[in-house]
Design a protein around this motif. Structure first.
Motif, mmCIF file in Angstrom:
data_model
loop_
_atom_site.group_PDB
_atom_site.id
_atom_site.type_symbol
_atom_site.label_atom_id
_atom_site.label_comp_id
_atom_site.label_asym_id
_atom_site.label_seq_id
_atom_site.Cartn_x
_atom_site.Cartn_y
_atom_site.Cartn_z
ATOM 1 N N MET A 80 16.236 0.150 24.926
ATOM 2 C CA MET A 80 16.598 -1.261 24.812
ATOM 3 C C MET A 80 18.059 -1.461 24.402
ATOM 4 N N GLN A 81 18.560 -2.649 24.681
ATOM 5 C CA GLN A 81 19.857 -3.096 24.183
ATOM 6 C C GLN A 81 19.651 -3.683 22.786
ATOM 7 N N PRO A 82 20.711 -3.815 21.976
ATOM 8 C CA PRO A 82 20.534 -4.455 20.667
ATOM 9 C C PRO A 82 19.834 -5.807 20.835
ATOM 10 N N PRO A 83 18.798 -6.076 20.047
ATOM 11 C CA PRO A 83 17.989 -7.287 20.245
ATOM 12 C C PRO A 83 18.613 -8.550 19.668
ATOM 13 N N PHE A 84 19.678 -8.396 18.913
ATOM 14 C CA PHE A 84 20.374 -9.531 18.314
ATOM 15 C C PHE A 84 21.876 -9.356 18.529
ATOM 16 N N SER A 85 22.605 -10.460 18.555
ATOM 17 C CA SER A 85 24.054 -10.361 18.408
ATOM 18 C C SER A 85 24.308 -10.444 16.904
ATOM 19 N N GLY A 86 25.325 -9.776 16.431
ATOM 20 C CA GLY A 86 25.559 -9.763 14.989
ATOM 21 C C GLY A 86 24.718 -8.722 14.282
ATOM 22 N N GLN A 87 24.665 -8.815 12.962
ATOM 23 C CA GLN A 87 24.011 -7.817 12.122
ATOM 24 C C GLN A 87 22.492 -7.954 12.159
ATOM 25 N N PHE A 88 21.786 -6.817 12.189
ATOM 26 C CA PHE A 88 20.328 -6.844 12.077
ATOM 27 C C PHE A 88 19.850 -5.556 11.414
ATOM 28 N N SER A 89 18.800 -5.675 10.616
ATOM 29 C CA SER A 89 18.207 -4.512 9.960
ATOM 30 C C SER A 89 16.998 -4.036 10.759
ATOM 31 N N ILE A 90 16.579 -2.790 10.488
ATOM 32 C CA ILE A 90 15.480 -2.171 11.231
ATOM 33 C C ILE A 90 14.430 -1.670 10.257
ATOM 34 N N ILE A 91 13.170 -1.900 10.605
ATOM 35 C CA ILE A 91 12.062 -1.429 9.781
ATOM 36 C C ILE A 91 10.965 -0.901 10.697
ATOM 37 N N GLY A 92 10.170 0.041 10.207
ATOM 38 C CA GLY A 92 9.054 0.488 11.027
ATOM 39 C C GLY A 92 8.340 1.701 10.479
ATOM 40 N N ASN A 93 7.080 1.806 10.865
ATOM 41 C CA ASN A 93 6.362 3.066 10.725
ATOM 42 C C ASN A 93 6.660 3.803 12.022
ATOM 43 N N PHE A 94 7.744 4.543 12.028
ATOM 44 C CA PHE A 94 8.296 5.058 13.277
ATOM 45 C C PHE A 94 7.367 6.077 13.941
ATOM 46 N N PRO A 95 7.228 5.984 15.273
ATOM 47 C CA PRO A 95 6.475 7.025 15.985
ATOM 48 C C PRO A 95 7.128 8.384 15.700
ATOM 49 N N TYR A 96 6.349 9.312 15.144
ATOM 50 C CA TYR A 96 6.932 10.562 14.671
ATOM 51 C C TYR A 96 7.546 11.393 15.790
ATOM 52 N N ASN A 97 7.019 11.237 17.020
ATOM 53 C CA ASN A 97 7.536 12.064 18.109
ATOM 54 C C ASN A 97 8.922 11.641 18.589
ATOM 55 N N ILE A 98 9.396 10.464 18.166
ATOM 56 C CA ILE A 98 10.759 10.044 18.553
ATOM 57 C C ILE A 98 11.600 9.622 17.344
ATOM 58 N N SER A 99 11.143 9.959 16.131
ATOM 59 C CA SER A 99 11.827 9.438 14.938
ATOM 60 C C SER A 99 13.266 9.930 14.812
ATOM 61 N N THR A 100 13.517 11.189 15.201
ATOM 62 C CA THR A 100 14.897 11.697 15.148
ATOM 63 C C THR A 100 15.772 10.961 16.153
ATOM 64 N N GLN A 101 15.233 10.704 17.342
ATOM 65 C CA GLN A 101 15.997 9.957 18.357
ATOM 66 C C GLN A 101 16.266 8.527 17.901
ATOM 67 N N ILE A 102 15.314 7.944 17.168
ATOM 68 C CA ILE A 102 15.526 6.606 16.609
ATOM 69 C C ILE A 102 16.742 6.607 15.686
ATOM 70 N N MET A 103 16.865 7.658 14.877
ATOM 71 C CA MET A 103 17.996 7.730 13.954
ATOM 72 C C MET A 103 19.331 7.897 14.680
ATOM 73 N N PHE A 104 19.330 8.631 15.786
ATOM 74 C CA PHE A 104 20.567 8.747 16.558
ATOM 75 C C PHE A 104 20.944 7.407 17.198
ATOM 76 N N ARG A 105 19.933 6.616 17.577
ATOM 77 C CA ARG A 105 20.216 5.277 18.095
ATOM 78 C C ARG A 105 20.771 4.379 16.986
#
Length: 250
Positions: free
Chosen positions: A88-113
């Motif tokens: 996905m592209q950033p879902p907001f313009s400007g600042q946004f925070s991220i929260i989640g029970n991250f899917p463990y199989n992609i959690s490292t990739q989430i951090m690189f994003r």
């Protein structure tokens, strides 16, 4: 109802106290834009939807879960993105925070994003497989300290908040879980070249048991390679040490 999909690494949190604890770990102020990654069955989503004065969105790859969430929590309609977070592209313009029970199989990739979007993301609260959380939060001199630790800690303060029992999930995962919080630093350490810095860190930890002189010899002139720092191993260097070293790369 919905089904659990092993291919998407789905384990759903069922402990309501733990759900509230995760939500409470996110710094909330008026006007916050907040993205939940992988809401699944809505374990923490229902609490996020109740937060006053924020703009909320959630990204969920599983179309079945999107339908379930819209039916179960009408307030989420129009706020769901049926896509992979990694695409996905950033879902907001400007600042946004991220929260989640991250899917463990992609959690490292989430951090690189998150690193890619660091100019827009001031805070992250996430649940990870315990070993991944420990790696992100580890300081130098720790066996868990590695590539992800250095790259993220250059931009974020990382706090290891609490661990989550396997019994808090349905079905219970075979791994332990932990929640961490990342808060963007006001003055991250600047480097001349992001590309060179990342290459330096990855190469150093690629042979983490060896003295740095061996894996890094192609990056520095012979005279500089005689500096005492090259007798150390990658895990002994602070983030600032890596930044300083990168300034001298060929």
């Amino acid at each position: 109802m919905y089904t659990l999909k092993k291919s998407l690494g789905q384990h759903f949190l069922k402990d309501e106290n733990m759900c509230r604890q995760i939500v409470e770990a996110m710094p909330v102020e008026e006007g916050l834009q907040l993205l939940e990654v992988g809401p699944g069955g809505g374990a923490i989503t229902k609490y996020l939807l109740e937060l006053p004065g924020i703009t909320f969105r959630a990204v969920e790859l599983d179309a079945e879960k999107v339908g379930y969430l819209q039916q179960t929590y009408p307030a989420i309609r129009g706020k769901l993105i049926n896509e992979s977070f990694l695409d996905m592209q950033p879902p907001f313009s400007g600042q946004f925070s991220i929260i989640g029970n991250f899917p463990y199989n992609i959690s490292t990739q989430i951090m690189f994003r998150v690193l890619d979007w660091r100019e827009q993301v001031p805070a992250v609260v996430g649940m990870f497989q315990k070993e991944v959380a420990q790696r992100i939060a580890a300081g130098h001199g720790n066996k868990d300290y590695g590539i992800l630790s250095v790259l993220l800690q250059r931009f974020y303060k990382v706090e290891y908040l609490f661990e989550v029992s396997e019994q808090c999930f349905n079905p219970p995962p075979k791994v332990k879980s932990a929640v961490i919080r990342l808060t963007r630093l006001e003055a991250p350490l600047a480097v001349k070249s992001e590309k060179k810095f990342t290459l330096l860190v990855k190469t150093a930890f690629g042979q983490r048991r060896k003295q740095l002189r061996n894996p890094l010899k192609a990056f520095f002139d012979k005279t500089f390679l005689q500096e005492p720092i090259f007798t150390k191993r990658a895990e002994e260097l602070t983030v600032a040490d890596f930044v300083t070293l990168s300034e001298h790369m060929l």
